[in-house]
Scaffold this motif. Structure first.
Motif, PDB file in Angstrom:
ATOM      1  N   THR A  52       0.824  -1.192   0.000  1.00  0.00           N
ATOM      2  CA  THR A  52       0.000   0.000   0.000  1.00  0.00           C
ATOM      3  C   THR A  52       0.869   1.257   0.000  1.00  0.00           C
ATOM      4  O   THR A  52       2.090   1.189   0.182  1.00  0.00           O
ATOM      5  N   SER A  53       0.230   2.390  -0.161  1.00  0.00           N
ATOM      6  CA  SER A  53       0.960   3.657  -0.089  1.00  0.00           C
ATOM      7  C   SER A  53       1.580   3.834   1.292  1.00  0.00           C
ATOM      8  O   SER A  53       2.616   4.497   1.428  1.00  0.00           O
ATOM      9  N   GLY A  54       0.973   3.219   2.300  1.00  0.00           N
ATOM     10  CA  GLY A  54       1.511   3.269   3.652  1.00  0.00           C
ATOM     11  C   GLY A  54       2.485   2.154   3.965  1.00  0.00           C
ATOM     12  O   GLY A  54       2.882   1.975   5.110  1.00  0.00           O
ATOM     13  N   ARG A  55       2.850   1.402   2.947  1.00  0.00           N
ATOM     14  CA  ARG A  55       3.846   0.324   3.017  1.00  0.00           C
ATOM     15  C   ARG A  55       3.369  -0.930   3.739  1.00  0.00           C
ATOM     16  O   ARG A  55       4.183  -1.768   4.138  1.00  0.00           O
ATOM     17  N   THR A  56       2.078  -1.086   3.906  1.00  0.00           N
ATOM     18  CA  THR A  56       1.548  -2.378   4.348  1.00  0.00           C
ATOM     19  C   THR A  56       1.670  -3.367   3.197  1.00  0.00           C
ATOM     20  O   THR A  56       1.385  -3.014   2.046  1.00  0.00           O
ATOM     21  N   THR A  57       2.083  -4.590   3.514  1.00  0.00           N
ATOM     22  CA  THR A  57       2.279  -5.593   2.465  1.00  0.00           C
ATOM     23  C   THR A  57       1.391  -6.808   2.711  1.00  0.00           C
ATOM     24  O   THR A  57       0.971  -7.089   3.833  1.00  0.00           O
ATOM     25  N   ASN A  58       1.128  -7.523   1.614  1.00  0.00           N
ATOM     26  CA  ASN A  58       0.384  -8.767   1.712  1.00  0.00           C
ATOM     27  C   ASN A  58       0.804  -9.670   0.572  1.00  0.00           C
ATOM     28  O   ASN A  58       1.233  -9.171  -0.491  1.00  0.00           O
ATOM     29  N   TYR A  59       0.677 -10.979   0.771  1.00  0.00           N
ATOM     30  CA  TYR A  59       1.176 -11.951  -0.190  1.00  0.00           C
ATOM     31  C   TYR A  59       0.182 -13.089  -0.357  1.00  0.00           C
ATOM     32  O   TYR A  59      -0.534 -13.460   0.581  1.00  0.00           O
ATOM     33  N   VAL A  60       0.190 -13.662  -1.550  1.00  0.00           N
ATOM     34  CA  VAL A  60      -0.557 -14.887  -1.748  1.00  0.00           C
ATOM     35  C   VAL A  60       0.131 -15.996  -0.952  1.00  0.00           C
ATOM     36  O   VAL A  60       1.352 -15.969  -0.743  1.00  0.00           O
ATOM     37  N   ASP A  61      -0.639 -16.963  -0.478  1.00  0.00           N
ATOM     38  CA  ASP A  61      -0.090 -17.978   0.426  1.00  0.00           C
ATOM     39  C   ASP A  61       1.115 -18.711  -0.179  1.00  0.00           C
ATOM     40  O   ASP A  61       2.051 -19.058   0.543  1.00  0.00           O
ATOM     41  N   SER A  62       1.094 -18.933  -1.477  1.00  0.00           N
ATOM     42  CA  SER A  62       2.144 -19.737  -2.100  1.00  0.00           C
ATOM     43  C   SER A  62       3.521 -19.076  -2.070  1.00  0.00           C
ATOM     44  O   SER A  62       4.527 -19.750  -2.294  1.00  0.00           O
ATOM     45  N   VAL A  63       3.585 -17.767  -1.801  1.00  0.00           N
ATOM     46  CA  VAL A  63       4.878 -17.084  -1.784  1.00  0.00           C
ATOM     47  C   VAL A  63       5.230 -16.511  -0.420  1.00  0.00           C
ATOM     48  O   VAL A  63       6.323 -15.962  -0.243  1.00  0.00           O
ATOM     49  N   LYS A  64       4.345 -16.643   0.549  1.00  0.00           N
ATOM     50  CA  LYS A  64       4.612 -16.094   1.880  1.00  0.00           C
ATOM     51  C   LYS A  64       5.882 -16.704   2.473  1.00  0.00           C
ATOM     52  O   LYS A  64       6.099 -17.905   2.390  1.00  0.00           O
ATOM     53  N   GLY A  65       6.704 -15.842   3.041  1.00  0.00           N
ATOM     54  CA  GLY A  65       7.956 -16.293   3.618  1.00  0.00           C
ATOM     55  C   GLY A  65       9.087 -16.411   2.629  1.00  0.00           C
ATOM     56  O   GLY A  65      10.242 -16.608   3.030  1.00  0.00           O
ATOM     57  N   ARG A  66       8.791 -16.316   1.335  1.00  0.00           N
ATOM     58  CA  ARG A  66       9.835 -16.429   0.301  1.00  0.00           C
ATOM     59  C   ARG A  66      10.007 -15.138  -0.483  1.00  0.00           C
ATOM     60  O   ARG A  66      11.114 -14.808  -0.907  1.00  0.00           O
ATOM     61  N   PHE A  67       8.919 -14.422  -0.729  1.00  0.00           N
ATOM     62  CA  PHE A  67       8.955 -13.192  -1.517  1.00  0.00           C
ATOM     63  C   PHE A  67       8.773 -11.990  -0.595  1.00  0.00           C
ATOM     64  O   PHE A  67       8.075 -12.068   0.422  1.00  0.00           O
ATOM     65  N   SER A  68       9.375 -10.879  -1.001  1.00  0.00           N
ATOM     66  CA  SER A  68       9.240  -9.639  -0.245  1.00  0.00           C
ATOM     67  C   SER A  68       9.086  -8.474  -1.213  1.00  0.00           C
ATOM     68  O   SER A  68       9.932  -8.264  -2.088  1.00  0.00           O
ATOM     69  N   ILE A  69       7.999  -7.719  -1.058  1.00  0.00           N
ATOM     70  CA  ILE A  69       7.743  -6.558  -1.906  1.00  0.00           C
ATOM     71  C   ILE A  69       8.156  -5.295  -1.170  1.00  0.00           C
ATOM     72  O   ILE A  69       7.983  -5.191   0.059  1.00  0.00           O
ATOM     73  N   SER A  70       8.714  -4.350  -1.905  1.00  0.00           N
ATOM     74  CA  SER A  70       9.108  -3.072  -1.310  1.00  0.00           C
ATOM     75  C   SER A  70       8.938  -1.974  -2.357  1.00  0.00           C
ATOM     76  O   SER A  70       8.701  -2.265  -3.536  1.00  0.00           O
ATOM     77  N   ARG A  71       9.076  -0.740  -1.914  1.00  0.00           N
ATOM     78  CA  ARG A  71       8.926   0.384  -2.827  1.00  0.00           C
ATOM     79  C   ARG A  71       9.903   1.491  -2.468  1.00  0.00           C
ATOM     80  O   ARG A  71      10.256   1.662  -1.301  1.00  0.00           O
ATOM     81  N   ASP A  72      10.289   2.244  -3.499  1.00  0.00           N
ATOM     82  CA  ASP A  72      11.123   3.425  -3.328  1.00  0.00           C
ATOM     83  C   ASP A  72      10.392   4.572  -4.006  1.00  0.00           C
ATOM     84  O   ASP A  72      10.420   4.686  -5.243  1.00  0.00           O
ATOM     85  N   ASN A  73       9.725   5.398  -3.222  1.00  0.00           N
ATOM     86  CA  ASN A  73       8.921   6.466  -3.803  1.00  0.00           C
ATOM     87  C   ASN A  73       9.778   7.530  -4.488  1.00  0.00           C
ATOM     88  O   ASN A  73       9.311   8.206  -5.402  1.00  0.00           O
ATOM     89  N   ALA A  74      11.016   7.677  -4.044  1.00  0.00           N
ATOM     90  CA  ALA A  74      11.905   8.648  -4.686  1.00  0.00           C
ATOM     91  C   ALA A  74      12.265   8.227  -6.106  1.00  0.00           C
ATOM     92  O   ALA A  74      12.565   9.070  -6.956  1.00  0.00           O
ATOM     93  N   LYS A  75      12.233   6.929  -6.356  1.00  0.00           N
ATOM     94  CA  LYS A  75      12.577   6.401  -7.681  1.00  0.00           C
ATOM     95  C   LYS A  75      11.364   5.918  -8.453  1.00  0.00           C
ATOM     96  O   LYS A  75      11.513   5.364  -9.554  1.00  0.00           O
ATOM     97  N   ASN A  76      10.159   6.075  -7.886  1.00  0.00           N
ATOM     98  CA  ASN A  76       8.933   5.585  -8.541  1.00  0.00           C
ATOM     99  C   ASN A  76       9.097   4.117  -8.962  1.00  0.00           C
ATOM    100  O   ASN A  76       8.753   3.748 -10.094  1.00  0.00           O
ATOM    101  N   THR A  77       9.592   3.312  -8.045  1.00  0.00           N
ATOM    102  CA  THR A  77       9.919   1.923  -8.373  1.00  0.00           C
ATOM    103  C   THR A  77       9.440   0.998  -7.262  1.00  0.00           C
ATOM    104  O   THR A  77       9.534   1.332  -6.075  1.00  0.00           O
ATOM    105  N   ILE A  78       8.915  -0.149  -7.659  1.00  0.00           N
ATOM    106  CA  ILE A  78       8.660  -1.216  -6.703  1.00  0.00           C
ATOM    107  C   ILE A  78       9.576  -2.399  -7.023  1.00  0.00           C
ATOM    108  O   ILE A  78      10.037  -2.547  -8.158  1.00  0.00           O
ATOM    109  N   TYR A  79       9.808  -3.201  -6.006  1.00  0.00           N
ATOM    110  CA  TYR A  79      10.715  -4.333  -6.121  1.00  0.00           C
ATOM    111  C   TYR A  79      10.024  -5.597  -5.619  1.00  0.00           C
ATOM    112  O   TYR A  79       9.107  -5.534  -4.810  1.00  0.00           O
ATOM    113  N   LEU A  80      10.508  -6.728  -6.102  1.00  0.00           N
ATOM    114  CA  LEU A  80      10.074  -8.014  -5.577  1.00  0.00           C
ATOM    115  C   LEU A  80      11.313  -8.871  -5.390  1.00  0.00           C
ATOM    116  O   LEU A  80      11.918  -9.306  -6.368  1.00  0.00           O
TER     117      LEU A  80
END
Length: 114
Positions: A52-80
């Motif tokens: 979310t814009s407030g940096r709350t994250t959520n994942y589908v069950d199949s990737v929980k614990g393995r994938f991590s989403i993040s964002r850099d608002n200064a670069k207009n970029t999200i990462y996985l």
């Protein structure tokens, strides 16, 4: 004009890691909830993670614990960050807003195979 440009995919062995990036332009990025989606051959596109814009994250069950989403608002970029990859993670990965509203980018292919 909104553009979504995904990168960082590739061929990796099971158990390996990859970090995907999605550069976004044409929207007020910092106010948007963003998601990573994937589409495997013969399957529908699915949402695998969102932040979310407030940096709350959520994942589908199949990737929980393995994938991590993040964002850099200064670069207009999200990462996985994808760790402990499995063959079933093989897919084309895309980004878009949560409840996708914009034209899809070209995606980035992730292939997990020995």
């Amino acid at each position: 004009q909104v553009t979504l440009v995904e990168s960082g995919g590739g061929l990796v062995q099971p158990g390996g890691s990859l970090r995907l990036s999605c550069a976004v332009s044409g929207i007020i990025f910092s106010t948007e909830d963003m998601g990573w989606y994937r589409q495997a051959p013969g399957k529908q596109r699915e949402l695998v993670a969102f932040i979310t814009s407030g940096r709350t994250t959520n994942y589908v069950d199949s990737v929980k614990g393995r994938f991590s989403i993040s964002r850099d608002n200064a670069k207009n970029t999200i990462y996985l960050q994808m760790n402990s990859l499995k063959p079933e993670d093989t897919a084309v990965y895309y980004c878009n807003t949560y409840s996708p509203r914009y034209p899809w980018g070209q995606g980035t292919q992730v292939t997990v195979s020995s």
